[in-house]
Scaffold this motif. Sequence first.
Motif, PDB file in Angstrom:
ATOM      1  N   ARG A 481      -4.505  -5.363  -2.016  1.00 33.05           N
ATOM      2  CA  ARG A 481      -3.064  -5.413  -2.243  1.00 33.05           C
ATOM      3  C   ARG A 481      -2.210  -5.429  -0.981  1.00 33.05           C
ATOM      4  NH1 ARG A 481      -5.815  -2.990  -6.023  1.00 33.05           N
ATOM      5  NH2 ARG A 481      -5.155  -3.036  -8.207  1.00 33.05           N
ATOM      6  N   ILE A 482      -2.699  -4.890   0.119  1.00 30.08           N
ATOM      7  CA  ILE A 482      -1.817  -4.604   1.241  1.00 30.08           C
ATOM      8  C   ILE A 482      -1.261  -5.865   1.902  1.00 30.08           C
ATOM      9  CG2 ILE A 482      -3.658  -4.483   2.989  1.00 30.08           C
ATOM     10  CD1 ILE A 482      -2.088  -2.040   4.145  1.00 30.08           C
ATOM     11  N   ALA A 483      -1.983  -6.985   1.842  1.00 31.78           N
ATOM     12  CA  ALA A 483      -1.487  -8.203   2.490  1.00 31.78           C
ATOM     13  C   ALA A 483      -0.191  -8.678   1.856  1.00 31.78           C
ATOM     14  CB  ALA A 483      -2.547  -9.303   2.413  1.00 31.78           C
ATOM     15  N   ASP A 484      -0.013  -8.465   0.553  1.00 30.53           N
ATOM     16  CA  ASP A 484       1.197  -8.906  -0.148  1.00 30.53           C
ATOM     17  C   ASP A 484       2.156  -7.767  -0.447  1.00 30.53           C
ATOM     18  OD1 ASP A 484       0.253 -11.549  -0.274  1.00 30.53           O
ATOM     19  OD2 ASP A 484      -0.962 -11.070  -2.030  1.00 30.53           O
ATOM     20  N   HIS A 485       1.820  -6.538  -0.014  1.00 32.49           N
ATOM     21  CA  HIS A 485       2.643  -5.385  -0.350  1.00 32.49           C
ATOM     22  C   HIS A 485       3.819  -5.285   0.616  1.00 32.49           C
ATOM     23  CE1 HIS A 485       2.862  -1.664  -2.730  1.00 32.49           C
ATOM     24  NE2 HIS A 485       3.475  -1.156  -1.667  1.00 32.49           N
ATOM     25  N   PRO A 486       5.027  -5.000   0.123  1.00 34.84           N
ATOM     26  CA  PRO A 486       6.178  -4.852   1.028  1.00 34.84           C
ATOM     27  C   PRO A 486       5.933  -3.730   2.031  1.00 34.84           C
ATOM     28  CG  PRO A 486       6.901  -5.011  -1.267  1.00 34.84           C
ATOM     29  CD  PRO A 486       5.406  -4.869  -1.300  1.00 34.84           C
ATOM     30  N   ILE A 487       6.171  -4.030   3.290  1.00 37.32           N
ATOM     31  CA  ILE A 487       5.847  -3.052   4.325  1.00 37.32           C
ATOM     32  C   ILE A 487       6.754  -1.833   4.255  1.00 37.32           C
ATOM     33  CG2 ILE A 487       7.361  -4.006   6.095  1.00 37.32           C
ATOM     34  CD1 ILE A 487       5.029  -3.477   8.084  1.00 37.32           C
ATOM     35  N   ASN A 488       7.961  -1.990   3.707  1.00 38.64           N
ATOM     36  CA  ASN A 488       8.859  -0.844   3.598  1.00 38.64           C
ATOM     37  C   ASN A 488       8.484   0.072   2.432  1.00 38.64           C
ATOM     38  OD1 ASN A 488       9.593  -2.678   1.644  1.00 38.64           O
ATOM     39  ND2 ASN A 488      11.794  -2.324   1.841  1.00 38.64           N
ATOM     40  N   ARG A 489       7.465  -0.305   1.654  1.00 42.73           N
ATOM     41  CA  ARG A 489       6.973   0.535   0.571  1.00 42.73           C
ATOM     42  C   ARG A 489       5.484   0.806   0.723  1.00 42.73           C
ATOM     43  NH1 ARG A 489       8.398  -3.325  -3.965  1.00 42.73           N
ATOM     44  NH2 ARG A 489       6.733  -2.145  -5.007  1.00 42.73           N
ATOM     45  N   VAL A 490       5.003   0.774   1.967  1.00 41.77           N
ATOM     46  CA  VAL A 490       3.572   0.919   2.195  1.00 41.77           C
ATOM     47  C   VAL A 490       3.079   2.316   1.817  1.00 41.77           C
ATOM     48  CG1 VAL A 490       3.715   1.710   4.596  1.00 41.77           C
ATOM     49  CG2 VAL A 490       1.750   0.346   3.857  1.00 41.77           C
ATOM     50  N   GLU A 491       3.989   3.307   1.785  1.00 42.53           N
ATOM     51  CA  GLU A 491       3.586   4.659   1.375  1.00 42.53           C
ATOM     52  C   GLU A 491       2.997   4.688  -0.029  1.00 42.53           C
ATOM     53  OE1 GLU A 491       6.514   3.893   2.603  1.00 42.53           O
ATOM     54  OE2 GLU A 491       6.810   5.074   4.452  1.00 42.53           O
ATOM     55  N   GLU A 492       3.331   3.675  -0.843  1.00 39.78           N
ATOM     56  CA  GLU A 492       2.807   3.625  -2.214  1.00 39.78           C
ATOM     57  C   GLU A 492       1.290   3.470  -2.235  1.00 39.78           C
ATOM     58  OE1 GLU A 492       6.823   1.477  -4.087  1.00 39.78           O
ATOM     59  OE2 GLU A 492       4.910   0.395  -3.957  1.00 39.78           O
ATOM     60  N   LEU A 493       0.707   3.052  -1.118  1.00 36.83           N
ATOM     61  CA  LEU A 493      -0.741   2.840  -1.056  1.00 36.83           C
ATOM     62  C   LEU A 493      -1.486   4.022  -0.448  1.00 36.83           C
ATOM     63  CD1 LEU A 493      -0.874  -0.911   0.077  1.00 36.83           C
ATOM     64  CD2 LEU A 493      -1.121   0.029  -2.229  1.00 36.83           C
ATOM     65  N   LEU A 494      -0.795   5.114  -0.135  1.00 39.40           N
ATOM     66  CA  LEU A 494      -1.485   6.307   0.357  1.00 39.40           C
ATOM     67  C   LEU A 494      -2.351   6.897  -0.752  1.00 39.40           C
ATOM     68  CD1 LEU A 494       1.409   7.869   2.454  1.00 39.40           C
ATOM     69  CD2 LEU A 494      -0.732   6.911   3.328  1.00 39.40           C
ATOM     70  N   PRO A 495      -3.440   7.571  -0.406  1.00 38.82           N
ATOM     71  CA  PRO A 495      -4.440   7.969  -1.410  1.00 38.82           C
ATOM     72  C   PRO A 495      -3.879   8.712  -2.609  1.00 38.82           C
ATOM     73  CG  PRO A 495      -5.337   8.304   0.778  1.00 38.82           C
ATOM     74  CD  PRO A 495      -3.903   7.904   0.962  1.00 38.82           C
ATOM     75  N   TRP A 496      -3.002   9.703  -2.393  1.00 41.65           N
ATOM     76  CA  TRP A 496      -2.523  10.490  -3.528  1.00 41.65           C
ATOM     77  C   TRP A 496      -1.593   9.694  -4.437  1.00 41.65           C
ATOM     78  CZ3 TRP A 496      -1.840  11.477   1.628  1.00 41.65           C
ATOM     79  CH2 TRP A 496      -0.568  11.219   2.162  1.00 41.65           C
ATOM     80  N   ASN A 497      -1.030   8.581  -3.931  1.00 41.62           N
ATOM     81  CA  ASN A 497      -0.147   7.762  -4.760  1.00 41.62           C
ATOM     82  C   ASN A 497      -0.902   6.754  -5.614  1.00 41.62           C
ATOM     83  OD1 ASN A 497       2.226   8.995  -3.862  1.00 41.62           O
ATOM     84  ND2 ASN A 497       2.348   7.672  -2.064  1.00 41.62           N
ATOM     85  N   VAL A 498      -2.171   6.499  -5.303  1.00 42.12           N
ATOM     86  CA  VAL A 498      -2.957   5.546  -6.101  1.00 42.12           C
ATOM     87  C   VAL A 498      -4.080   6.236  -6.851  1.00 42.12           C
ATOM     88  CG1 VAL A 498      -2.420   3.722  -4.438  1.00 42.12           C
ATOM     89  CG2 VAL A 498      -4.559   4.986  -4.223  1.00 42.12           C
ATOM     90  N   ALA A 499      -4.168   7.563  -6.729  1.00 44.16           N
ATOM     91  CA  ALA A 499      -5.287   8.283  -7.341  1.00 44.16           C
ATOM     92  C   ALA A 499      -5.361   8.053  -8.841  1.00 44.16           C
ATOM     93  CB  ALA A 499      -5.176   9.774  -7.034  1.00 44.16           C
ATOM     94  N   SER A 500      -4.201   7.998  -9.493  1.00 42.15           N
ATOM     95  CA  SER A 500      -4.205   7.862 -10.951  1.00 42.15           C
ATOM     96  C   SER A 500      -4.683   6.498 -11.414  1.00 42.15           C
ATOM     97  CB  SER A 500      -2.795   8.123 -11.503  1.00 42.15           C
ATOM     98  OG  SER A 500      -1.871   7.192 -10.958  1.00 42.15           O
ATOM     99  N   THR A 501      -4.643   5.496 -10.531  1.00 40.15           N
ATOM    100  CA  THR A 501      -5.054   4.152 -10.930  1.00 40.15           C
ATOM    101  C   THR A 501      -6.522   3.873 -10.634  1.00 40.15           C
ATOM    102  OG1 THR A 501      -4.434   3.190  -8.801  1.00 40.15           O
ATOM    103  CG2 THR A 501      -2.727   3.316 -10.487  1.00 40.15           C
TER     104      THR A 501
END
Length: 512
Positions: A481-501
């Motif tokens: 996902r990170i190549a297309d992810h907005p850089i100003n919202r990159v915190e959304e990809l930190l481990p605790w933010n994606v744990a539920s998925t």
Amino acid sequence: MHAEPAALPDDVQALKALVLAQQAQLTERAFEIEHLKLLIAKLKRLQFGRSSEKLDREIEQLELKLEELQVSAVPAPSRSASAAPAQIPVRRPLPEHLPRTRVEHTPTCACPDCGAAMCKIGEDIAEVLDYVPARFRVIQHVRPKLACSACERIVQLEAPSRPIARGLAGAGLLAHVLVSKYCDHLPLYRQSQIYAREGVEIGRSTLAEWVGGCFHLMDPLVTALARYVTAAGKLHADDTPVPVLDPGRGRTKTGRLWTYVRDDRPAGGTEAPAVLFRYAPDRRGERPREHLAEFSGILQADAYAGFGHLYEGGRIREAACWAHARRGFYELHQSTQSPVAAEALERIGALYEIEAEIRGSPPEHRAAIRQARAGPLLESLREWLREMLARVSKKSDLAKAIGYVLTRWSALTRYVDDGTIEIDNNAAERALRVVALGRKNYLFCGSDAGGERAAAIYSLIGTAKLNGLDPEAYLRHVLERIADHPINRVEELLPWNVASTLVDNPAVELAA
């Protein structure tokens, strides 16, 4: 050496002075002998410690012997009809999340006695755990071209982005390479050999390019992780040496990997734990100052002098580590069986018993219990150490161990009144274990840039593990996902933010 009677002075005072001088020499010699014994014991532990090849071979031989004994203890299957039925060991059921392959063993539909048709009345199911080797796969991204017969326009969707532009590796393979190198400690050349056995030739240089590409791709995520870590009110810090190639001199130099851990779970905290690694080509004090330029709060660390400048001005307050304070007494007791060291270990152990009871409690509760129970123990320990220091030689190793504690007393006891502080710095030392294991396998970093790559990937893998995630599944998720992810919202990809998925991948545990 004994003096000849004729050489001894006749004057009583001179004779007393001679005796006192000889006693002083004997005392000095005794302390030197004690110091040398301790030094020899330390060297022997380094030579024959757990990391030495000699002990590793001995352990391997013992494990092989145990394995042979266990195999020999299994009785051969009896062919006698009168043999007693074998006892079936009680086993845990196999994990439900594993896929099942059903293999039916169906008898003929006709009765073997009369030939009549038979009907199903039930079935028995026995499960066997099997292993399917990992396999490569090729994903074909097919983009049909559609043409308009009226206006002759051709329409085709854009090619999906790849983790590495024009690269052949998918997110799953890249994640596997990173975890194999930085988590499972497999150097790239060994990975290349393993892939060759699967019939896929991937050169070491290609793997190295992939690692570098992943580093640049995930660098903004590591920057976001650094902001989160340094925003904490308390950090654990430590560092470890890393050999780095120095091509200009034809040898290796010593770099440093620094670790900073944010983890308030022992104090009942609910914020996600995280670990940040930083690489530096040396151990100068300016390195931690650069790393912690945005941090203010409690820093729990060892007695490294480079941290000393951080505590000037009050922005960062020092909390020392009782595990380091205990280590000097432990080494002395192991080498000399010193009763003073033994008592020191017992007194420090009583402090740790209190910590075991309150781990996970809120800071206010921890502080209250510590003040009521640990406070008196610490005051008694301090007075006892002062008394022992007055009895031993200032040059002895016991005096050094006592001096280490007394000179850092304020930092060592700060945890009593602040329930957010831990008794030791073991959180940082645990984070560095992965570096020590990797150092044994791939021996050195190829350059300073290689050290920076290692620090970045260690940070993401270590944080994923602290949050209970499978690091390979997490990195695959990020790289997809990170190549297309907005850089100003990159915190959304930190481990605790994606744990539920991410799907949990519990370990398979078997008990005979």
